[in-house]
Design an enzyme around this catalytic site. Structure first.
Site, PDB file in Angstrom:
ATOM      1  N   ASP A  24      -1.028   4.508  -6.596  1.00  0.00           N
ATOM      2  CA  ASP A  24      -0.266   3.962  -7.718  1.00  0.00           C
ATOM      3  C   ASP A  24      -0.878   2.701  -8.304  1.00  0.00           C
ATOM      4  O   ASP A  24      -0.263   2.042  -9.138  1.00  0.00           O
ATOM      5  CB  ASP A  24       1.187   3.712  -7.316  1.00  0.00           C
ATOM      6  CG  ASP A  24       1.312   2.828  -6.083  1.00  0.00           C
ATOM      7  OD1 ASP A  24       0.288   2.278  -5.644  1.00  0.00           O
ATOM      8  OD2 ASP A  24       2.433   2.688  -5.561  1.00  0.00           O
TER       9      ASP A  24
ATOM     10  N   ASP B 263      -0.640  -1.853 -10.409  1.00  0.00           N
ATOM     11  CA  ASP B 263       0.638  -2.084  -9.740  1.00  0.00           C
ATOM     12  C   ASP B 263       0.582  -3.422  -9.003  1.00  0.00           C
ATOM     13  O   ASP B 263       0.388  -4.458  -9.612  1.00  0.00           O
ATOM     14  CB  ASP B 263       0.962  -0.915  -8.816  1.00  0.00           C
ATOM     15  CG  ASP B 263       2.423  -0.899  -8.391  1.00  0.00           C
ATOM     16  OD1 ASP B 263       3.210  -1.689  -8.925  1.00  0.00           O
ATOM     17  OD2 ASP B 263       2.776  -0.098  -7.519  1.00  0.00           O
TER      18      ASP B 263
ATOM     19  N   ASP C 234       1.069  -4.690  -1.670  1.00  0.00           N
ATOM     20  CA  ASP C 234       2.396  -4.114  -1.460  1.00  0.00           C
ATOM     21  C   ASP C 234       2.516  -3.662  -0.011  1.00  0.00           C
ATOM     22  O   ASP C 234       1.619  -2.989   0.511  1.00  0.00           O
ATOM     23  CB  ASP C 234       2.628  -2.910  -2.377  1.00  0.00           C
ATOM     24  CG  ASP C 234       3.025  -3.316  -3.791  1.00  0.00           C
ATOM     25  OD1 ASP C 234       2.928  -4.519  -4.116  1.00  0.00           O
ATOM     26  OD2 ASP C 234       3.425  -2.427  -4.572  1.00  0.00           O
TER      27      ASP C 234
ATOM     28  N   ARG D 172       6.744 -12.211  -8.059  1.00  0.00           N
ATOM     29  CA  ARG D 172       6.545 -11.594  -6.748  1.00  0.00           C
ATOM     30  C   ARG D 172       5.450 -12.304  -5.951  1.00  0.00           C
ATOM     31  O   ARG D 172       4.401 -11.750  -5.700  1.00  0.00           O
ATOM     32  CB  ARG D 172       6.223 -10.106  -6.871  1.00  0.00           C
ATOM     33  CG  ARG D 172       7.276  -9.292  -7.566  1.00  0.00           C
ATOM     34  CD  ARG D 172       6.901  -7.811  -7.585  1.00  0.00           C
ATOM     35  NE  ARG D 172       7.906  -7.026  -8.293  1.00  0.00           N
ATOM     36  CZ  ARG D 172       7.788  -5.725  -8.544  1.00  0.00           C
ATOM     37  NH1 ARG D 172       6.711  -5.069  -8.125  1.00  0.00           N
ATOM     38  NH2 ARG D 172       8.727  -5.087  -9.196  1.00  0.00           N
TER      39      ARG D 172
END
Length: 392
Positions: free
Chosen positions: A194, A218, A222, A270
């Site tokens: 992704d 993205d 993550d 984030r």
């Protein structure tokens, strides 16, 4: 006794005190922060933070690369990567056969079932054709070369004991799946990626240190689906919207550390964003975020300690609380600030109470220095220029 030796003794003493405390009350939590006298002693260690002070400043680093494996801190402490294996040298930039990579490529080394310490023969720009599956017990060590990874990122899926060090990653895009080598056996079907620069799923004991990351479709890093016990340290994050997303989909207890990083040059949000879980955010440098710096949902614990928050002229609030229950329940989420420095009107709105830490949480805490020390502690964030025969 030398200054450096004294610093090691001080850090060991602080860590020992931490380990001996079974839980912390609100008052006890302050004990992970050094006193004024301890702070003066820490400052005499020079420019190095506790991680860099473990290995930098030594001219023989190239002959003793694996000394790095003893330097992880935070919740990745004890991660040794490929220390117990052979040195594997990447000699080819090619990634033209993801199902059956040739020996000498990064993909071949990363997929092996045995521990390996992976280094690079020269400067390289490696255009990964598909995401790179990294097997257990690996160190990817870019010191001594300028190593850039583009197009596809690293996949750390259901493996443990990984060190990623001194790597540049940028311009990571979505890639299709297919048959991809991920272990010694035949290639296996993998779904498309992704667009994460580094994706962690079900991984543990992961240490990402001194990397420079920017411009992915993205996330830059993550971590999801039961990932835990990882540290992101000494990294430089630039030119990106969604940086660090640490999401647990139940309350299994993700434990993560974000330490000594620099976030600057058009970063939005984030840094990290946490769902459930527990994060220590310690001695990082945040400069001019867009939406927010620290965020989360579903009741995570965020301990912000000794960070520098320099707000933009537009956005002042450091934290962002999200999710369906954010308005009604977020007042009880334990988001706390200690010894942070707020510049240009930056505001941290705390919530909850000082948490009582479990023994496991205690053991992963890094002693924080005051926020005023952050510019020094993060002065070498990102990839280092390391030449054999000279200190990094």
């Amino acid at each position: 006794m030398g200054i450096k030796h004294c610093c090691y003794i001080l850090y060991f003493t602080l860590a020992l005190v931490t380990l001996l405390q079974p839980v912390r009350s609100a008052e006890d939590l302050q004990q992970i922060l050094p006193s004024a006298n301890e702070t003066r002693s820490l400052t005499t260690c020079g420019t190095y933070n506790i991680i860099d002070g473990c290995w930098r400043g030594k001219a023989d680093w190239a002959e003793n690369r694996k000394a790095l494996a003893d330097c992880a801190q935070g919740f990745a402490k004890g991660t040794i990567g490929g220390k117990d294996g052979d040195i594997y040298t990447v000699t080819s930039e090619l990634d033209d056969d993801v199902a059956n990579p040739k020996e000498g490529t990064l993909r071949f080394g990363a997929a092996q079932n045995r521990p390996l310490w992976i280094i690079f023969a020269r400067d390289m720009v490696i255009r990964l054709d598909r995401e790179l599956a990294i097997n257990n017990d690996k160190t990817i060590d870019g010191r001594g070369a300028k190593v850039e990874i583009i197009n596809a990122g690293f996949a750390i899926y259901n493996v443990k004991n990984i060190i990623i060090h001194n790597i540049i990653m940028h311009d990571i895009v979505v890639n299709p799946g297919g048959l991809i080598k991920s272990h010694d056996g035949p290639p296996v079907p993998r779904k498309g990626s992704d667009g994460d620069a580094i994706g962690i799923s079900g991984g543990s004991q992961i240490w990402i240190d001194h990397c420079s990351l920017s411009k992915a479709v993205d996330g830059l890093i993550d971590a999801k689906h039961g990932s835990t016990h990882f540290t992101v340290s000494n990294c430089l994050f630039t030119q990106h919207q969604y940086l660090l997303l640490f999401w647990d989909f139940d309350e299994r207890g993700m434990l993560c550390t974000v330490a000594f990083n620099k976030f600057t040059d058009n970063v939005d949000q984030r840094m990290p964003n946490l769902r459930h879980g527990f994060v220590q955010v310690v001695n990082n440098n945040y400069e001019r975020w867009g939406s927010y710096a620290l965020g989360g949902s579903a009741g995570p614990t965020i301990l912000s300690q000794g960070n520098r928050f320099l707000a933009s002229d537009i956005k002042k609030e450091v934290v962002g609380r999200y999710g369906e229950s954010a308005m009604s329940e977020s007042i009880n989420w334990n988001w706390r600030s200690y010894m942070d420095v707020f510049e240009n009107g930056a505001i941290f709105v705390p919530s909850g109470v000082d948490p009582v830490l479990t023994p496991e949480q205690n053991a992963g805490m890094i002693p924080a220095e005051p926020g005023e020390a952050v510019l020094r502690l993060t002065s070498s964030a990102g990839v280092l220029s390391c030449q054999p025969g000279a200190p990094c």
